[in-house]
Design a protein around this motif. Structure first.
Motif, PDB file in Angstrom:
ATOM      1  N   MET A  46       4.984   0.836   1.664  1.00 46.14           N
ATOM      2  CA  MET A  46       3.797   0.950   1.234  1.00 46.14           C
ATOM      3  C   MET A  46       2.721   1.988   1.868  1.00 46.14           C
ATOM      4  O   MET A  46       2.008   2.726   1.465  1.00 46.14           O
ATOM      5  N   SER A  52       2.775  -1.133  -3.588  1.00 43.53           N
ATOM      6  CA  SER A  52       1.888  -3.020  -4.003  1.00 43.53           C
ATOM      7  C   SER A  52       2.537  -4.142  -4.151  1.00 43.53           C
ATOM      8  O   SER A  52       3.564  -3.429  -4.471  1.00 43.53           O
ATOM      9  N   SER A  53       2.128  -4.866  -3.821  1.00 44.04           N
ATOM     10  CA  SER A  53       2.614  -6.545  -4.302  1.00 44.04           C
ATOM     11  C   SER A  53       3.372  -6.246  -5.197  1.00 44.04           C
ATOM     12  O   SER A  53       5.078  -7.140  -5.354  1.00 44.04           O
ATOM     13  N   THR A  54       2.673  -6.164  -6.103  1.00 40.41           N
ATOM     14  CA  THR A  54       3.089  -5.582  -7.353  1.00 40.41           C
ATOM     15  C   THR A  54       4.597  -5.450  -7.979  1.00 40.41           C
ATOM     16  O   THR A  54       4.752  -5.771  -8.093  1.00 40.41           O
ATOM     17  N   THR A  55       4.523  -4.268  -7.768  1.00 41.21           N
ATOM     18  CA  THR A  55       5.401  -3.389  -7.761  1.00 41.21           C
ATOM     19  C   THR A  55       6.431  -3.590  -6.280  1.00 41.21           C
ATOM     20  O   THR A  55       7.448  -3.099  -7.333  1.00 41.21           O
ATOM     21  N   GLY A  56       5.764  -3.776  -5.754  1.00 42.53           N
ATOM     22  CA  GLY A  56       7.397  -4.397  -4.734  1.00 42.53           C
ATOM     23  C   GLY A  56       8.201  -5.384  -5.695  1.00 42.53           C
ATOM     24  O   GLY A  56       9.510  -5.389  -5.466  1.00 42.53           O
ATOM     25  N   LEU A  57       7.245  -6.521  -5.921  1.00 44.77           N
ATOM     26  CA  LEU A  57       7.950  -7.813  -7.100  1.00 44.77           C
ATOM     27  C   LEU A  57       8.753  -7.074  -8.267  1.00 44.77           C
ATOM     28  O   LEU A  57      10.271  -7.305  -8.637  1.00 44.77           O
ATOM     29  N   GLY A  77       8.486 -11.503   2.821  1.00 44.57           N
ATOM     30  CA  GLY A  77       7.206 -10.931   2.931  1.00 44.57           C
ATOM     31  C   GLY A  77       6.795  -9.358   3.431  1.00 44.57           C
ATOM     32  O   GLY A  77       7.596  -9.069   3.272  1.00 44.57           O
ATOM     33  N   ARG A  78       5.399  -9.252   3.494  1.00 47.15           N
ATOM     34  CA  ARG A  78       5.485  -7.894   3.699  1.00 47.15           C
ATOM     35  C   ARG A  78       5.948  -6.831   4.559  1.00 47.15           C
ATOM     36  O   ARG A  78       6.189  -6.067   4.384  1.00 47.15           O
ATOM     37  N   ASP A  79       6.733  -7.732   5.312  1.00 43.37           N
ATOM     38  CA  ASP A  79       7.176  -7.183   6.806  1.00 43.37           C
ATOM     39  C   ASP A  79       8.416  -6.519   6.456  1.00 43.37           C
ATOM     40  O   ASP A  79       9.157  -5.575   6.320  1.00 43.37           O
ATOM     41  N   PHE A  81       8.905  -5.276   3.569  1.00 43.23           N
ATOM     42  CA  PHE A  81       8.570  -4.588   2.633  1.00 43.23           C
ATOM     43  C   PHE A  81       8.378  -2.458   3.676  1.00 43.23           C
ATOM     44  O   PHE A  81       7.306  -2.046   2.802  1.00 43.23           O
TER      45      PHE A  81
END
Length: 99
Positions: A46, A52-57, A77-79, A81
């Motif tokens: 990140m 982003s959360s979208t590209t992470g998914l 979760g965010r961590d 990533f």
């Protein structure tokens, strides 16, 4: 009061983890829709790459498709990533198996 499982996850198969790191590195340009150079296991997804959360998914879905795996995203979760390596660790430890 309920007890929470605080046991550390089982150590991931080193070969699987290595494949995951390689696949994440290969998929990043496709998911981010731009060239990314010098990505290592310690690259911050990140902060350094702007994931982003979208590209992470999207990255997780692409990993599933490429490696023909099913990944549990329930606790993702965010961590997880944080870096290429932390995402590989999460995936390696959260694969779903067919019952």
């Amino acid at each position: 009061m309920t007890e929470q499982n605080t046991a550390a996850p089982a150590a991931a198969d080193p070969e699987l983890r290595e494949r995951l790191v390689g696949s994440i590195r290969e998929l990043l340009p496709q998911v981010l829709r731009r060239e990314v150079d010098g990505v290592t296991e310690d690259t911050a997804l990140m902060d350094a790459l702007g994931l982003s959360s979208t590209t992470g998914l999207e990255l997780v879905l692409e990993l599933e498709e490429r490696l023909e795996l099913e990944i549990s995203v329930e606790d993702l979760g965010r961590d997880d990533f944080g870096t290429v390596g932390s995402l590989a660790d999460y995936v390696a430890g959260n694969l779903l198996t067919e019952a």
